[in-house]
Each structure stands twice: as C-alpha cells, then as structure tokens.
Enzyme design. Structure first.
Site, mmCIF file in Angstrom:
data_model
loop_
_atom_site.group_PDB
_atom_site.id
_atom_site.type_symbol
_atom_site.label_atom_id
_atom_site.label_comp_id
_atom_site.label_asym_id
_atom_site.label_seq_id
_atom_site.Cartn_x
_atom_site.Cartn_y
_atom_site.Cartn_z
ATOM 1 N N CYS A 2 67.953 34.731 43.173
ATOM 2 C CA CYS A 2 69.176 34.575 43.943
ATOM 3 C C CYS A 2 69.122 35.478 45.158
ATOM 4 C CB CYS A 2 70.438 34.905 43.155
ATOM 5 S SG CYS A 2 70.655 33.884 41.715
ATOM 6 N N ARG A 27 63.936 33.427 47.114
ATOM 7 C CA ARG A 27 64.460 34.071 45.910
ATOM 8 C C ARG A 27 65.099 33.067 44.938
ATOM 9 N NH1 ARG A 27 65.012 39.552 46.676
ATOM 10 N NH2 ARG A 27 66.505 39.644 44.978
ATOM 11 N N TRP A 73 69.125 30.893 41.943
ATOM 12 C CA TRP A 73 68.125 30.566 40.928
ATOM 13 C C TRP A 73 68.897 30.614 39.615
ATOM 14 C CZ3 TRP A 73 65.887 32.607 36.506
ATOM 15 C CH2 TRP A 73 64.679 32.007 36.100
ATOM 16 N N ASN A 99 73.851 38.379 42.342
ATOM 17 C CA ASN A 99 72.448 38.243 41.915
ATOM 18 C C ASN A 99 72.281 39.148 40.694
ATOM 19 O OD1 ASN A 99 69.458 39.809 43.263
ATOM 20 N ND2 ASN A 99 69.606 38.302 41.652
ATOM 21 N N GLY A 100 71.892 38.540 39.569
ATOM 22 C CA GLY A 100 71.724 39.341 38.348
ATOM 23 C C GLY A 100 72.314 38.607 37.161
ATOM 24 N N GLU A 484 43.856 34.329 38.113
ATOM 25 C CA GLU A 484 44.698 34.191 39.304
ATOM 26 C C GLU A 484 44.529 32.798 39.931
ATOM 27 O OE1 GLU A 484 47.123 35.614 40.487
ATOM 28 O OE2 GLU A 484 47.224 35.108 42.598
ATOM 29 N N LYS A 488 47.619 30.214 40.415
ATOM 30 C CA LYS A 488 47.981 29.638 41.725
ATOM 31 C C LYS A 488 48.110 28.132 41.618
ATOM 32 C CE LYS A 488 49.177 32.271 43.408
ATOM 33 N NZ LYS A 488 49.292 33.613 43.105
ATOM 34 N N GLU A 491 51.217 27.041 39.496
ATOM 35 C CA GLU A 491 52.482 27.378 40.164
ATOM 36 C C GLU A 491 52.880 26.339 41.206
ATOM 37 O OE1 GLU A 491 53.289 32.054 40.915
ATOM 38 O OE2 GLU A 491 51.433 31.307 41.780
ATOM 39 N N HIS A 507 34.486 29.459 22.549
ATOM 40 C CA HIS A 507 35.392 29.694 21.415
ATOM 41 C C HIS A 507 36.657 28.838 21.517
ATOM 42 C CE1 HIS A 507 32.811 32.882 20.066
ATOM 43 N NE2 HIS A 507 32.860 33.433 21.273
ATOM 44 N N LYS A 606 60.539 34.082 43.811
ATOM 45 C CA LYS A 606 59.573 35.113 44.158
ATOM 46 C C LYS A 606 59.923 36.462 43.549
ATOM 47 C CE LYS A 606 56.557 36.605 47.692
ATOM 48 N NZ LYS A 606 55.434 36.160 46.853
HETATM 49 C C1 G6P Z 1 57.105 36.075 40.281
HETATM 50 C C2 G6P Z 1 56.381 35.619 41.521
HETATM 51 C C3 G6P Z 1 54.908 35.993 41.427
HETATM 52 C C4 G6P Z 1 54.747 37.478 41.186
HETATM 53 C C5 G6P Z 1 55.550 37.950 39.969
HETATM 54 C C6 G6P Z 1 55.624 39.473 39.908
HETATM 55 O O1 G6P Z 1 56.679 35.351 39.190
HETATM 56 O O2 G6P Z 1 56.529 34.228 41.692
HETATM 57 O O3 G6P Z 1 54.257 35.647 42.639
HETATM 58 O O4 G6P Z 1 53.407 37.788 40.998
HETATM 59 O O5 G6P Z 1 56.902 37.473 40.053
HETATM 60 O O6 G6P Z 1 56.340 39.910 41.015
HETATM 61 P P1 G6P Z 1 56.156 41.322 41.695
HETATM 62 O O7 G6P Z 1 57.084 41.278 42.880
HETATM 63 O O8 G6P Z 1 56.570 42.339 40.679
HETATM 64 O O9 G6P Z 1 54.747 41.466 42.089
#
Ligand code: G6P
Length: 611
Positions: A2, A27, A73, A99-100, A484, A488, A491, A507, A606
């Site tokens: 949010c 956000r 969100w 937000n929260g 990673e 990606k 996501e 395995h 994010k």
């Molecule tokens: C969310 C974002 C990711 C990020 C993760 C941790 O899931 O979409 O891109 O890696 O949070 O966020 P931070 O700000 O703590 O790195």
C-alpha cells in the site's frame, strides 16, 4: 505494501496526489482512491490501477488544496471499490488512508457494532476510523487526541493519515512499523510512504519514527510521540534526482534497472574500493567492526531476492573470512526462538529497508544482545535506522517489483564486507586481496558486456516463451543465482520455475525432465565446471532442452547445449554479479512476450510491510 500520499498547501491537491500514487504504485495496485476537502469531503475510489481511478474521475471537478490518496495491496477484504481506501467514519466526517494491518480490529469492530456502528467494507482500516470518531465523540476531545487514544489501543502496524471535514486545515499522520515521510515545502506539506512522490517539490524531508504522530495545521507542523511528548523534527536533505524515478525511455522500469547495473555497481563501490591504492573501506562498519572481527558466527536474515544475496554472502564470508554463516528467512527466524550467542553478528539485507519480517527479525536479535549490520538500498528507511551499523548499496531507487539492480548492489556490498573482514583478520593474503579489488573494479565493464547479449537472449526467450515449467541449476556461487533466476521468471511471467543445486537434480527434479522442459544451467568455468557438464549430459540424455550460461570461449558445453550464452570471465567468487544478468533479461523478455505486466506482476508488491 500500500502506498499513501497526502498534500496540504496552496496548490491543487489532486494532481499532486495522483502523480504521487503513480510513483508509489509499486507498493500495491489492487485499487486506488483519493479524498479531497473543499467545503465537502469527497471520496473517489476504484478497483484497479491508479490509471483506472484517473479515468473514473475524469470530467469531475476535483478542487481542493488538501487531500489524501491511497494505492492498495489487499490484506483484509478482496480488491473492490468498497474495500478501496480512503475509508470514512460512521458520520462521514473523517477519512483515513492506511498502510499496515490492525491486528485487533475484530474486537474493536464488535464493540462498535454493539454501539450501533455499521460498516460498509471488510477492512481493518474502516474499523480504525470509526474507532477514532467514536473516541472523539465520547471524550469530547480534539481529533489529534482521539487519534492518539485510538492508536494507544491498537495492536499491529500502521502508517496513516487522517483528515476531517470539521478541521479543514488539518492532516494527522502517524506511524508504527510502516514507513512515512513528510516533505516540507514553502507553506505546503507532502506526506508519503517514501520520498518518491515528494522529490519533485522539495528535498527537505522528515522521517516519522515509530509511535510518532505529526499534526499539520495550516502551515504549522508539530510532532509528538504517542504519549504526547513533543519531538523536535529533524529535517533531512535528500539527494534523489527526478530522472532516477522515471522510466527514461525504457519500456519498463525493470528493463531500465537491468540496464543501469554497471552504473549502480559502480555507485556501490564509489569511494569504498580504491584498487590502485589497495584500499577498501566501508565507513558505516567502522564503529562496530570489532564485533565483526570477533564474530563466532554471522547470521544473515532477509526475504526474497535479498535472501538470495544472503546465500551468495554465505559463500563469500566463509571462503574469505573463514567465519561460519547461517542464512535465514527472516519470517522463519523471527518465530523459531533462534539461538543467538554473545559473539554472533546479524546482517539484515533489504532493498526497501521496510520488510516487516526482516524488521521483526532485527528486533528479536537485538533483544538477545546481537549487533546488527544492515545492507539496504533506501536511505533513511526503517531497517537502516533500526540497525547499529551497515552500508547502503546506493543502487538508486528500484521501482520494478522484480528486484534486479538491488541484487547486484547487495552482492557488491557483501563482497566488500567479506573482503574487508578477511583482510583485517588476515584470512586472505595481501596479493589475493589486491587481486580481488582490481577484479571488483572491472565488474561494471563486464556487466556492460553481458548486457550486450540482450538480442540473443530475446531470441532464446521467444523459443521458450510458451514453456509451462523451467528448471534453473547451478553449483557453488551459482546455486543462489539459479534460485534468483527461477524467482525472477515466476514473479513476472507466471511460469512455474524451480532453482536447484545442480547436483541435487538427481534426487528429484530429474523426474520432471522430458523434451518439454527447458533447463537453464549456470555453467561458468569454475571449480565445479566438469561436474555441471555431467549434469548437462544427464539432462540431454533425457531430451531436456538446455540453455547454458557459460564463460566466454567455452567449447565443451557448446557441443551439448541447445543454446549457449557466453558471459565475460571473472573470478568464481564474483561470478554471480555477471551470471545473473542473462537470467534477468530472460525472465524480462519471456514475460513481455507473454503479455504480462512486468513492473506490476499480479498479487505482488515491492515493499512487503505486512508479515
Ligand atoms: C518482495 C519484493 C522482492 C524482494 C522482497 C524482499 O517480495 O517483491 O523483490 O526481494 O520483497 O524485500 P526487501 O525490500 O527486504 O529486499
């Protein structure tokens, strides 16, 4: 999660709030809304992106020099028009953005229902604004006092802004656990979840602390804590260029940020690595460096991509500084009563510096006496303020939801930390240390070279864009890179992908391999090269399709893999900084080709400020 924006001053509030919401859309983007005061308190809200709200209000007169806005969100209640913020009080006089999460909202709601309140939404936020109004009426007190009394009873996390029809010059903002920044202009104030909606108008900001309440009344600002103790606001001057938060000609923020990496890695090293003088210095570590020197163990806490950077750091610290490292998901660490000893050091990694689980892990470790180092990107965020020492990665604002340049920035900083520690401890020879500094300085140019593979990767993306699953395999330093790469892809393209240590394939994941399964191997010329080549053979023997990231000049894998992507040679410990680049580009192009919204993937946000 949010985004919130508010404005009061001499300009029209709506355009400022709308632009701010667009900047904060990373956000959350389930719904958006604004409330404006101009004689009446008018609320406009709509399910969907900020652009949909904009369309919805087109043609209406949206006058008013004071207002609040929100991009959501969803936590409590599905994304729809009714659950969108701002929410209003029972009488309709008050409006709030939040937000929260208010954890005890159900009991408060019940109390209010017993008093005859009716709620229109499923949200915890609507309960809070009803509660504030109820307190104000019953105690016949000011709005400020009612907000304070309500927040004293609330359990959970919040960044809120409240406005009232009856106090047409007032905005009341408060935070606990969720970020809030106040921009101080000339006779005007801006409030937002981060500084991006503010920098266009002023670079003077105040970061509100937890349990603080700010009251803006006309051109007066006062801050008190929740127990009414006045605070002197500290105004920071921030250094953020407007172009850093705009797309600058790229189709998506993610692509811009991928292409910024040679610049952002340079920024992470600026003033810290001076290879020709054999110097490496991270000023933010100095005060507590002795604790790092005497650490019996380093515990790394993080989430998402930052957790993957933590895994790379495990290899780095163990190899160079010979100190045992454990890497933990912050969300698990905080709830499992971890053993933290006197000589343990915790490193918290976070791009946003706001991730709720990482913050909670820090608080837990602190309560057990640990020293915490932060590795963050957003300057002034909650995590850098909650940690005793640390280093910013200085990657610049990262807006694409899928993290890219923050990952390479985090690894750069963690590499510098590991080398600095190893050098002081004497666990690395002087010549190796110097060699690594020189190699670090070459990384930006190699990243630039890897980015030139974009067209080839686009071609490969087209071949595999319709795949339903992907496997990513790597060993050693490239194992976290495999994780990673898979993250990606899932996501942003919604293709199921798994990252695995290449040797573990037999395995389990090997059962998935058939002619439909693309397998991405990160098979650079390093200590496990031959073994990874065998793993590639095993996949080919089962008709899997192999895309291999190899070191320039490789001949062996070229003969077996279906597609080979050649990246510049670099020492094994620095490989992730280069090998991740083609994986970022692969996920980007596949997602674009599948018609996905790369910068705003479904269900994600994010900044994850709820647990
Ligand atoms: C969310 C974002 C990711 C990020 C993760 C941790 O899931 O979409 O891109 O890696 O949070 O966020 P931070 O700000 O703590 O790195």
């Amino acid at each position: 999660m949010c985004g919130i924006v508010a404005y009061t001053g001499h300009r029209e509030a709506f355009p400022i709030i709308l632009k701010g919401l667009k900047r904060l859309e990373y956000r959350g983007y389930d719904s958006a809304g604004v409330a404006l005061l101009n004689g009446d308190l008018s609320v406009y809200k709509k399910k969907g992106k900020v652009a949909e709200l904009e369309e919805f209000v087109a043609g209406q007169s949206l006058d008013g020099t004071i207002g609040i806005g929100h991009t959501r969100w969803a936590t409590h209640g599905e994304p729809n028009d009714t659950n969108a913020h701002p929410h209003q009080s029972f009488s309709g006089d008050l409006a709030i953005i939040h937000n929260g999460i208010i954890e005890n909202y159900e009991s408060i709601r019940q109390e209010l229902v017993n008093k005859g309140h009716q709620f229109t939404s499923d949200t915890d936020t609507e309960v809070l604004i009803h509660f504030i109004e109820d307190i104000q009426k019953n105690s016949n007190t000011s709005l400020e006092e009612a907000v304070r009394l309500a927040l004293q009873k609330v359990v959970g996390a919040y960044a809120i802004v409240v406005m009232s029809h009856k106090e047409p010059k007032q905005l009341i903002a408060a935070r606990k656990g969720s970020p809030l920044v106040i921009g101080v202009g000339k006779g005007e104030y801006f409030i937002a979840s981060d500084a991006t909606p503010i920098v266009e108008y002023t670079n003077e900001v105040i970061y509100l602390d937890d349990r603080e309440i700010a009251v803006i009344d006309g051109d007066q600002l006062s801050i008190k804590n929740i127990d009414s103790v006045p605070k002197t606001p500290y105004i920071h001057t921030i250094d953020m260029e407007l172009e850093a938060i705009e797309k600058g000609g790229y189709e998506h923020f993610m692509l811009k940020e991928i292409f910024e990496q040679s610049k952002s890695i340079t920024a992470s090293m600026r003033g810290r690595v001076v290879a020709d003088k054999h110097r490496l210095h991270l000023g933010g570590l100095t005060e507590y460096f002795n604790r790092l020197m005497s650490a019996d163990r380093i515990m790394i806490v993080a989430c998402g991509t930052s957790w993957h950077a933590g895994l790379v750091a495990e290899y780095l610290f163990e190899e160079f500084a010979r100190v045992p490292v454990e890497v933990e998901y912050a969300s698990e660490f905080r709830y499992r009563n971890p053993v933290i000893r006197e000589n343990d050091v915790v490193i918290a990694i976070s791009q946003s510096g706001e991730t709720a689980d990482t913050l909670a892990a820090i608080e837990l470790a602190k309560s057990k006496g640990a020293i915490i180092f932060g590795v963050c990107n957003v300057v002034g965020a909650s995590i850098p303020r909650a940690t005793q020492a640390g280093a910013y990665i200085h990657a610049g604002p990262e807006i694409g939801v899928a993290s890219t340049k923050a990952f390479t920035g985090q690894i750069t900083v963690l590499t510098m930390m590991a080398l600095m520690l190893a050098h002081r401890k004497g666990t690395i020879s002087e010549s190796k240390f110097r060699e690594f500094l020189a190699e670090l300085e070459k990384i930006p140019a190699k990243v630039e070279q890897a980015l030139k593979l974009n067209d080839q990767i686009k071609y490969i993306s087209d071949v595999f864009k319709d795949a339903r699953n992907f496997l990513y395999l790597g060993r050693g330093y490239n194992f976290p890179v495999a994780l990673e790469g898979a993250l990606k892809l899932k996501e942003i393209s919604y293709i199921h992908a798994e990252g695995y240590p290449a040797a573990e394939m037999k395995h389990g994941p090997i059962a998935l391999i058939d002619e439909e399964m693309p397998v991405v191997f990160i098979a650079t010329a390093d200590s496990s090269y031959e073994k990874v080549v065998s793993n590639i053979q095993e996949v080919k023997a089962r008709r899997g399709k192999v895309i291999a990231i190899v070191t320039e000049g490789d001949t062996q894998i070229k003969n077996i893999a279906d597609h080979v992507i050649e990246i510049p040679k670099t020492p094994e410990a620095l490989t992730p900084l280069i090998s991740v680049i083609p994986l970022q580009l692969l996920s980007y192009h596949v997602a674009v080709m599948r018609g996905c919204n790369v910068d705003q993937p479904r269900n994600l946000a994010k900044s994850v400020t709820v647990e």
